[in-house]
Design a protein around this motif. Structure first.
Motif, short mmCIF file in Angstrom:
data_model
loop_
_atom_site.label_atom_id
_atom_site.label_comp_id
_atom_site.label_asym_id
_atom_site.label_seq_id
_atom_site.Cartn_x
_atom_site.Cartn_y
_atom_site.Cartn_z
N SER A 108 0.83 -1.22 0.00
CA SER A 108 0.00 0.00 0.00
C SER A 108 0.86 1.26 0.00
CB SER A 108 -0.92 0.00 1.22
OG SER A 108 -1.80 -1.10 1.20
N THR A 109 1.96 1.23 0.75
CA THR A 109 2.86 2.39 0.82
C THR A 109 3.51 2.66 -0.54
OG1 THR A 109 3.32 1.96 3.15
CG2 THR A 109 4.87 3.37 1.98
N ILE A 110 3.97 1.60 -1.21
CA ILE A 110 4.58 1.77 -2.53
C ILE A 110 3.57 2.33 -3.53
CG2 ILE A 110 5.61 0.55 -4.49
CD1 ILE A 110 7.47 0.87 -2.10
N LEU A 111 2.36 1.77 -3.55
CA LEU A 111 1.33 2.24 -4.48
C LEU A 111 0.95 3.69 -4.20
CD1 LEU A 111 -0.95 -0.93 -4.60
CD2 LEU A 111 0.56 -0.10 -6.41
N ALA A 112 0.87 4.06 -2.92
CA ALA A 112 0.55 5.45 -2.57
C ALA A 112 1.66 6.39 -3.02
CB ALA A 112 0.32 5.57 -1.06
N ASN A 113 2.91 5.93 -2.93
CA ASN A 113 4.03 6.75 -3.40
C ASN A 113 3.99 6.95 -4.91
OD1 ASN A 113 5.99 7.69 -1.36
ND2 ASN A 113 6.06 5.54 -0.75
N ILE A 114 3.52 5.93 -5.64
CA ILE A 114 3.39 6.06 -7.10
C ILE A 114 2.32 7.09 -7.44
CG2 ILE A 114 2.65 4.86 -9.20
CD1 ILE A 114 3.89 2.31 -8.02
N CYS A 115 1.26 7.14 -6.65
CA CYS A 115 0.10 7.98 -6.98
C CYS A 115 0.19 9.40 -6.43
CB CYS A 115 -1.17 7.33 -6.44
SG CYS A 115 -1.51 5.70 -7.12
N CYS A 116 0.92 9.60 -5.34
CA CYS A 116 0.92 10.89 -4.66
C CYS A 116 2.17 11.72 -4.97
CB CYS A 116 0.83 10.70 -3.14
SG CYS A 116 -0.77 10.05 -2.60
N HIS A 117 2.03 13.02 -4.84
CA HIS A 117 3.15 13.95 -4.99
C HIS A 117 4.12 13.73 -3.82
CE1 HIS A 117 5.29 17.82 -5.12
NE2 HIS A 117 4.89 17.90 -6.39
N PRO A 118 5.43 13.92 -4.02
CA PRO A 118 6.38 13.76 -2.91
C PRO A 118 6.06 14.61 -1.69
CG PRO A 118 7.56 13.90 -4.99
CD PRO A 118 6.11 14.18 -5.30
N ASN A 119 5.30 15.70 -1.88
CA ASN A 119 4.92 16.54 -0.74
C ASN A 119 3.68 16.02 -0.02
OD1 ASN A 119 7.08 18.19 -1.26
ND2 ASN A 119 5.88 19.71 -2.39
N GLY A 120 3.17 14.85 -0.43
CA GLY A 120 2.15 14.18 0.35
C GLY A 120 0.71 14.48 0.02
N PHE A 121 0.37 14.72 -1.23
CA PHE A 121 -1.03 14.97 -1.61
C PHE A 121 -1.28 14.36 -2.98
CE2 PHE A 121 1.45 18.62 -3.02
CZ PHE A 121 1.07 18.76 -4.35
N LEU A 122 -2.56 14.25 -3.33
CA LEU A 122 -2.96 13.69 -4.62
C LEU A 122 -2.86 14.80 -5.67
CD1 LEU A 122 -4.00 10.88 -5.51
CD2 LEU A 122 -6.31 11.81 -5.41
N PRO A 123 -2.01 14.67 -6.68
CA PRO A 123 -1.79 15.76 -7.62
C PRO A 123 -2.83 15.80 -8.74
CG PRO A 123 -0.29 13.95 -8.10
CD PRO A 123 -1.10 13.53 -6.90
N GLN A 124 -3.33 16.99 -9.02
CA GLN A 124 -4.20 17.16 -10.18
C GLN A 124 -3.31 17.20 -11.42
OE1 GLN A 124 -7.10 20.23 -9.88
NE2 GLN A 124 -7.94 19.84 -11.90
N GLY A 125 -3.55 16.28 -12.34
CA GLY A 125 -2.70 16.13 -13.52
C GLY A 125 -2.16 14.73 -13.65
N SER A 126 -2.29 13.94 -12.58
CA SER A 126 -1.86 12.55 -12.62
C SER A 126 -2.98 11.66 -13.13
CB SER A 126 -1.43 12.10 -11.22
OG SER A 126 -1.35 10.69 -11.15
N PRO A 127 -2.69 10.67 -13.98
CA PRO A 127 -3.74 9.77 -14.50
C PRO A 127 -4.46 8.98 -13.40
CG PRO A 127 -1.73 9.54 -15.79
CD PRO A 127 -1.37 10.37 -14.59
N THR A 128 -3.78 8.72 -12.28
CA THR A 128 -4.39 7.90 -11.23
C THR A 128 -5.26 8.71 -10.27
OG1 THR A 128 -2.31 8.14 -10.01
CG2 THR A 128 -2.65 6.09 -11.22
N SER A 129 -5.11 10.03 -10.25
CA SER A 129 -5.84 10.85 -9.27
C SER A 129 -7.36 10.76 -9.43
CB SER A 129 -5.37 12.30 -9.35
OG SER A 129 -4.04 12.42 -8.92
N PRO A 130 -7.92 10.83 -10.65
CA PRO A 130 -9.39 10.77 -10.77
C PRO A 130 -10.00 9.48 -10.23
CG PRO A 130 -8.44 11.66 -12.77
CD PRO A 130 -7.29 11.17 -11.95
N VAL A 131 -9.44 8.32 -10.58
CA VAL A 131 -10.04 7.07 -10.13
C VAL A 131 -9.87 6.91 -8.62
CG1 VAL A 131 -7.98 5.69 -10.66
CG2 VAL A 131 -10.21 4.58 -10.49
N ILE A 132 -8.74 7.35 -8.07
CA ILE A 132 -8.54 7.28 -6.62
C ILE A 132 -9.55 8.17 -5.90
CG2 ILE A 132 -6.96 7.92 -4.75
CD1 ILE A 132 -4.68 6.89 -6.50
#
Length: 546
Positions: free
Chosen positions: A134-158
């Protein structure tokens, strides 16, 4: 075979599912994590700016792959419409058509408000994954500053997964408020009602909009905040808008949007010998692009948006598309394809509206009964008559079978022609089949039998391009809707063959024809469930009518 997220048990599994080596994935997440995103801003309508975080090519490849796995691993709420295949802003707006009151709410800082911790908890609790995975997958999906970035393909489905409880709670709240309707498109929440809202949703006091405690509590409990500057209460006498689409009487595009497209086209048409002039104007207006092809791509997208909302058979869309195609031809631009304009060969002249009408029936004992049949669509089939669905005439047919009759079983169908005129056509129910949901009406004017569509009699191949015609949710003045899509599959429903199509069959489109590219009738629209079940009855069953 599609990989499901629940199958991931280790770092190696993650790398394998994303088609990268473990070394590449480690280097990307741990050594290059501070160079994964390119930041830029785009202007909002209110004059402020939205920050976009675009992943670099390596991360983009991984996120796109993970996005596919996520989408195949989850079933989202049926009232969520943003970023979901076969759901659109048009489908979202359609839910709120012709309502007495509309309430629009915006969730503040939607993507950035979703933290790394919430994303990791989602993988652990919703998908039941190991903490390390879960930690690895969250790191793939989230910005290094710790939030869900607008512009990432995974952000909408998450975000849609994290909003499932929110959607469930708000949908239940709406239904308990006099049967109101709820939907969400990303951060844009809409409630609508044909009556009024209960106080636990919203009240208006001295011109002030006050959101109910139940509504605000649900949003707060689900980890979101309401943007107070974007809360709107719209009544039927006002301009009602959902996700940018006007929904008062029919789906429509704001006139200012149409005027903007016309102005852009005019600027190019008038300055075709010196394209630096329109390019300079577009740059001043905020449209980026250093050549005319980029600007034309923007205009093409805007015109296609008009067709998506108003329909591909709409006169305004046709006019804009013709001007765009002429520009492409005159400027000899070969890298862009012209906009598809559907053929006009006798289409609208052969499709009719079955309006909701009361008919007085008389029995032999001179008893009277008033029968109502719902609004639907129908069409002329050459040498046969008017074809529609049995269920559009169900009450009328059942009353007739109980001994009531009109003179010669006659009634009236309103037919709309290409010049937007109409006339009432007298017709008679000749044959029908309840199980196959078909009815044949023979018009009193026998000359109409010389017009209409031909039948499709070839073998229907998967992914064949098909066209759905009709008058969904008809209101006076509406033009026929023309939707392009594909034949998906053949199904067997209670021993009856039906075709599933990609277009959504809305209420009122029942009885409308589905055509191939040569305007031959493949089948009749019969069943629509908005998302996945949109079926037509093959025209071959016309032979089974009695």
């Amino acid at each position: 075979m599609k990989m499901r997220l629940q199958e991931l048990k280790s770092f190696n599994d993650i790398a394998s599912s994303l088609n990268v080596t473990t070394g590449h994935l480690r280097r990307l997440l741990f050594k290059e994590k501070n160079n994964l995103y390119f930041e830029f801003e785009i202007p909002k309508k209110n004059g402020t700016f939205r920050k976009i975080y675009a992943p670099n090519d390596s991360l983009l490849f991984i996120q796109k792959r993970l996005c596919k796995i996520l989408n195949s691993s989850v079933k989202l709420h049926n009232k969520a419409y943003g970023f979901i295949n076969e759901r659109s802003i048009v489908d979202n707006a359609q839910l709120h058509l012709k309502k007495n009151v509309l309430l629009n709410i915006d969730l503040e800082n939607f993507f950035p408000s979703i933290s790394f911790g919430r994303v990791r908890s989602m993988f652990m609790n919703y998908f039941k994954l190991d903490k390390n995975v879960s930690t690895i997958l969250a790191n793939i999906c989230c910005h290094p500053n710790g939030f869900l970035p607008q512009g990432s393909p995974t952000s909408p489905v998450i975000s849609n997964i994290l909003c499932k409880t929110l959607d469930k709670d708000l949908d239940r709240l709406a239904k308990n408020s006099f049967g109101a309707t709820y939907s969400r498109y990303a951060d844009d929440i809409t409630f609508s009602t044909k009556k009024s809202f209960k106080e636990n949703i919203v009240i208006e006091k001295n011109g002030e909009i006050i959101l109910g405690s139940s509504l605000t509590d649900i949003i707060r409990r689900n980890g979101f905040k309401i943007n107070p500057n974007k809360t709107r209460l719209q009544k039927a006498i006002q301009h009602q808008e959902v996700t940018g689409i006007i929904v008062n009487q029919k789906l429509n595009v704001d006139r200012r949007y149409i005027r903007k497209i016309r102005a852009m086209l005019y600027s190019i048409e008038e300055n075709s010998n010196n394209l630096s002039i329109p390019l300079e104007k577009f740059a001043e207006a905020g449209y980026k692009g250093n050549d005319i092809e980029n600007i034309l791509r923007v205009i093409k997208g805007m015109i296609n948006y008009v067709s998506m909302v108003k329909g591909k058979y709409d006169a305004v869309f046709e006019q804009l598309a013709n001007r765009y195609n002429t520009i492409l031809e005159e400027l000899e631009i070969e890298n862009l394809k012209p906009i598809f304009i559907p053929p006009k060969i006798c289409l609208e002249e052969s499709v009719c509206v079955i309006k909701e009408t009361a008919i007085t029936l008389f029995s032999d004992k001179e008893n009277m009964i008033t029968a109502y049949y719902g609004q639907g669509s129908g069409f002329l089939l050459k040498n046969h008559g008017i074809i529609s669905n049995y269920h559009v005439f169900e009450y009328l047919i059942e009353d007739l079978s109980r001994g009531f009759s009109t003179i010669k079983n006659e009634f009236f169908v309103e037919v709309f022609f290409g010049k937007r005129t109409s006339k009432l056509v007298k017709a008679k129910i000749e044959k029908y089949n309840k199980d196959k949901d078909l009815v044949l009406l023979v018009p009193e004017d026998s000359s109409l039998l010389d017009f209409g569509f031909e039948k499709f009699e070839d073998v229907l191949e998967q992914n064949t391009e098909v066209y759905l015609l009709g008058y969904p949710d008809f209101a006076d003045g509406d033009q026929m809707k023309f939707e392009k899509g594909h034949y998906l599959r053949t199904v067997n429903s209670k021993g009856i063959k039906k075709y599933e199509i990609s277009q959504i069959i809305f209420g009122g489109n029942s009885g409308g024809p589905v055509l191939d590219r040569e305007n031959r009738v493949i089948g009749v629209a019969t069943e629509g469930k908005r998302i996945s079940i949109n079926r037509i009855i093959p025209i071959e069953y016309l032979h089974d009518l009695k």
